[in-house]
Every structure is written in structure tokens, then in C-alpha cells.
Motif scaffolding. Structure first.
Motif, PDB file in Angstrom:
ATOM      1  N   ALA A  17       0.532  -1.447   0.436  1.00 54.04           N
ATOM      2  CA  ALA A  17       0.165  -0.066   0.170  1.00 54.04           C
ATOM      3  C   ALA A  17       0.630   1.220   0.122  1.00 54.04           C
ATOM      4  N   ILE A  18       1.882   0.864   0.615  1.00 53.99           N
ATOM      5  CA  ILE A  18       2.719   2.105   1.032  1.00 53.99           C
ATOM      6  C   ILE A  18       3.692   2.382  -0.555  1.00 53.99           C
ATOM      7  N   ILE A  19       3.731   1.560  -1.134  1.00 53.24           N
ATOM      8  CA  ILE A  19       4.236   1.436  -2.527  1.00 53.24           C
ATOM      9  C   ILE A  19       3.257   1.730  -3.136  1.00 53.24           C
ATOM     10  N   VAL A  20       1.802   1.482  -3.181  1.00 55.82           N
ATOM     11  CA  VAL A  20       1.263   2.610  -4.372  1.00 55.82           C
ATOM     12  C   VAL A  20       1.146   4.245  -4.521  1.00 55.82           C
ATOM     13  N   LEU A  21       0.860   4.252  -2.881  1.00 55.58           N
ATOM     14  CA  LEU A  21       0.813   5.946  -2.334  1.00 55.58           C
ATOM     15  C   LEU A  21       2.112   6.402  -3.654  1.00 55.58           C
ATOM     16  N   ALA A  22       3.215   6.121  -2.940  1.00 56.10           N
ATOM     17  CA  ALA A  22       4.912   6.148  -3.908  1.00 56.10           C
ATOM     18  C   ALA A  22       4.616   6.924  -5.508  1.00 56.10           C
ATOM     19  N   ALA A  23       3.410   5.550  -5.878  1.00 56.35           N
ATOM     20  CA  ALA A  23       3.224   5.034  -7.395  1.00 56.35           C
ATOM     21  C   ALA A  23       2.553   6.318  -8.375  1.00 56.35           C
ATOM     22  N   LEU A  24       1.340   6.470  -7.337  1.00 53.72           N
ATOM     23  CA  LEU A  24       0.223   7.310  -7.449  1.00 53.72           C
ATOM     24  C   LEU A  24       0.823   8.955  -6.896  1.00 53.72           C
ATOM     25  N   SER A  25       1.718   8.763  -6.008  1.00 50.50           N
ATOM     26  CA  SER A  25       2.789  10.539  -6.012  1.00 50.50           C
ATOM     27  C   SER A  25       3.314  10.926  -7.635  1.00 50.50           C
ATOM     28  N   LEU A  26       4.346   9.772  -7.892  1.00 47.93           N
ATOM     29  CA  LEU A  26       4.896   9.727  -8.684  1.00 47.93           C
ATOM     30  C   LEU A  26       4.261  10.321 -10.209  1.00 47.93           C
ATOM     31  N   THR A  27       2.598   9.191 -10.435  1.00 43.70           N
ATOM     32  CA  THR A  27       2.341   9.284 -11.230  1.00 43.70           C
ATOM     33  C   THR A  27       1.357  10.805 -11.635  1.00 43.70           C
ATOM     34  N   THR A  28       1.165  11.222 -10.440  1.00 42.40           N
ATOM     35  CA  THR A  28       0.261  12.702 -10.373  1.00 42.40           C
ATOM     36  C   THR A  28       1.647  14.050 -10.568  1.00 42.40           C
ATOM     37  N   LEU A  29       2.270  14.089 -10.467  1.00 43.65           N
ATOM     38  CA  LEU A  29       4.469  14.499 -10.956  1.00 43.65           C
ATOM     39  C   LEU A  29       4.432  13.996 -12.553  1.00 43.65           C
ATOM     40  N   VAL A  30       4.038  13.229 -12.165  1.00 45.26           N
ATOM     41  CA  VAL A  30       4.576  12.864 -14.259  1.00 45.26           C
ATOM     42  C   VAL A  30       3.364  13.233 -15.347  1.00 45.26           C
ATOM     43  N   GLN A  31       2.067  13.893 -14.513  1.00 43.88           N
ATOM     44  CA  GLN A  31       0.929  13.805 -15.266  1.00 43.88           C
ATOM     45  C   GLN A  31       0.783  16.076 -15.491  1.00 43.88           C
ATOM     46  N   ASN A  32       1.594  16.632 -14.179  1.00 49.51           N
ATOM     47  CA  ASN A  32       1.820  18.104 -13.838  1.00 49.51           C
ATOM     48  C   ASN A  32       3.320  18.620 -15.204  1.00 49.51           C
ATOM     49  N   LEU A  33       3.412  17.049 -15.286  1.00 50.15           N
ATOM     50  CA  LEU A  33       4.913  17.441 -16.407  1.00 50.15           C
ATOM     51  C   LEU A  33       4.532  17.641 -17.823  1.00 50.15           C
ATOM     52  N   LEU A  34       3.600  16.708 -17.990  1.00 53.61           N
ATOM     53  CA  LEU A  34       2.848  16.123 -18.986  1.00 53.61           C
ATOM     54  C   LEU A  34       1.770  17.914 -19.815  1.00 53.61           C
ATOM     55  N   THR A  35       1.311  18.161 -19.013  1.00 57.13           N
ATOM     56  CA  THR A  35       0.026  19.602 -19.285  1.00 57.13           C
ATOM     57  C   THR A  35       0.818  20.715 -19.845  1.00 57.13           C
ATOM     58  N   ALA A  36       2.164  20.501 -19.720  1.00 61.46           N
ATOM     59  CA  ALA A  36       3.136  21.533 -20.397  1.00 61.46           C
ATOM     60  C   ALA A  36       2.821  21.486 -22.116  1.00 61.46           C
ATOM     61  N   PHE A  76      -6.721   9.911  -0.296  1.00 62.29           N
ATOM     62  CA  PHE A  76      -6.249   8.807  -0.518  1.00 62.29           C
ATOM     63  C   PHE A  76      -5.178   8.600   1.130  1.00 62.29           C
ATOM     64  N   GLY A  77      -3.989   9.003   0.615  1.00 58.65           N
ATOM     65  CA  GLY A  77      -3.179   9.314   1.436  1.00 58.65           C
ATOM     66  C   GLY A  77      -3.412   9.643   2.615  1.00 58.65           C
ATOM     67  N   TRP A  78      -4.461  10.253   3.181  1.00 60.80           N
ATOM     68  CA  TRP A  78      -4.715  10.384   4.687  1.00 60.80           C
ATOM     69  C   TRP A  78      -5.481   9.282   4.713  1.00 60.80           C
ATOM     70  N   ALA A  79      -6.578   8.348   4.674  1.00 56.03           N
ATOM     71  CA  ALA A  79      -7.520   7.330   4.282  1.00 56.03           C
ATOM     72  C   ALA A  79      -6.239   5.576   4.934  1.00 56.03           C
ATOM     73  N   LEU A  80      -5.276   5.683   3.970  1.00 54.67           N
ATOM     74  CA  LEU A  80      -4.051   5.401   3.829  1.00 54.67           C
ATOM     75  C   LEU A  80      -3.158   5.461   5.529  1.00 54.67           C
ATOM     76  N   LEU A  81      -2.948   6.814   5.854  1.00 58.25           N
ATOM     77  CA  LEU A  81      -2.600   6.773   7.058  1.00 58.25           C
ATOM     78  C   LEU A  81      -2.931   6.501   8.416  1.00 58.25           C
ATOM     79  N   VAL A  82      -4.701   6.758   8.157  1.00 58.32           N
ATOM     80  CA  VAL A  82      -5.136   6.583   9.182  1.00 58.32           C
ATOM     81  C   VAL A  82      -4.864   4.802   9.000  1.00 58.32           C
ATOM     82  N   ALA A  83      -5.041   4.342   8.729  1.00 60.60           N
ATOM     83  CA  ALA A  83      -5.389   3.419   8.957  1.00 60.60           C
ATOM     84  C   ALA A  83      -3.871   2.299   8.752  1.00 60.60           C
ATOM     85  N   VAL A  84      -3.063   2.567   8.081  1.00 67.04           N
ATOM     86  CA  VAL A  84      -1.935   1.816   8.679  1.00 67.04           C
ATOM     87  C   VAL A  84      -1.449   2.192  10.562  1.00 67.04           C
TER      88      VAL A  84
END
Length: 149
Positions: A17-36, A76-84
Motif C-alpha cells: 500500500a505504501i508503494i501504491v501511495l508513492a506510485a500515485l504521487s509519482l503519477t500525479t507529478l508526471v501528469q503535471n509535467l505533461l500538462t505543459a 487517499f494518502g490520509w485514509a491510508l495513513l490513518v488505516a496504517v
């Protein structure tokens, strides 16, 4: 100590689950990069201005995908943090995180490709899948936090 996993061994059971959180963070950053390059080079969209609404334009879909990811990641990140932190079932948390990741990746792909109807099609189904897994994760986290002894 090499990592927090060494200091707190119980975290190892939540590693997927922690790896998923990191992957989603990276995905969002890549999407940000692709906007330009995908949204502003053709001047279909103007930085700092409201989106020019047109689902047929790739530039619109790129910006909406990034915005949606940026909006859903904190919940998602906060729900995961509280769950853990509350010790929710690691297998349930990991499964929900995996399903959430799959739904978010499907949403990104479907929206970029532009297939289906604007509402009620495969993109909506992928969005609802991600939202549903996030809601179940948040309820799981809340339940675990309330019932901690």
C-alpha cells in the motif's frame, strides 16, 4: 536503522500500500509535467485561465486528468495513513490500495485516449472504482481508529 520499516517492523505488512501511495504521487507529478507540452504548446489552453471546455480536445483531457489526480491523492494518502496508524487489516488495506491504483491508472488511460461517453462511460466507471475504493479505505481506517483498544 536503514528505513522506517526497520524501526517499525509492523509497517512491512503495509509495504504494498505504501508503494501504491508513492506510485500515485509519482503519477500525479508526471501528469503535471505533461500538462505543459500537451496542453499549452498548441495554445488550446492558456496557463492561469479557466479551462476551455471541450472533451474532444486532448489538451482539456490532459489538464482534467492532472487536476482530478491532484484532488484525489490527498484523500487517499490520509485514509491510508490513518488505516496504517490504527492497525487496520494489512491485507484489506493492501487490496484496497491496489484496486485504487488500478482504477486511477485506468482513469488516466481512458481519459487520455478519449474513448467512451463524456459521462456514464468507461472513464466514469474507472473514476467511481477509484472513489469507491477510497471510501472503503477511509471507512476501514475510521473503524480501525474507533475500535483500537
Amino acid at each position: 536503522m536503514n528505513s522506517l520499516f526497520d524501526a517499525l517492523p509492523f509497517l512491512a505488512s503495509y509495504q504494498p500500500a505504501i508503494i501504491v501511495l508513492a506510485a500515485l504521487s509519482l503519477t500525479t507529478l508526471v501528469q503535471n509535467l505533461l500538462t505543459a507540452p500537451f496542453s499549452f504548446n498548441k495554445e488550446e489552453q492558456i496557463p492561469g485561465m479557466p479551462l476551455r471546455f471541450d472533451h474532444s480536445k486532448f489538451s482539456f483531457r490532459v489538464l482534467r486528468t492532472f487536476s482530478n489526480s491532484a484532488e484525489s491523492l490527498p484523500a487517499f494518502g490520509w485514509a491510508l495513513l490513518v488505516a496504517v496508524a490504527a492497525g487496520a487489516s494489512p491485507s484489506l488495506v493492501n487490496w484496497l490500495a491496489g484496486l485504487h491504483f488500478a482504477s486511477r491508472m485506468a482513469f488516466w488511460l481512458i481519459y487520455y485516449i478519449g474513448v467512451g461517453k463524456e459521462a456514464g462511460g468507461p472513464r466514469t466507471m474507472a473514476f467511481v472504482g477509484g472513489l469507491a475504493t477510497n471510501i472503503v479505505l477511509a471507512v476501514t481506517a475510521l473503524w480501525a481508529a474507533i475500535t483500537v483498544v
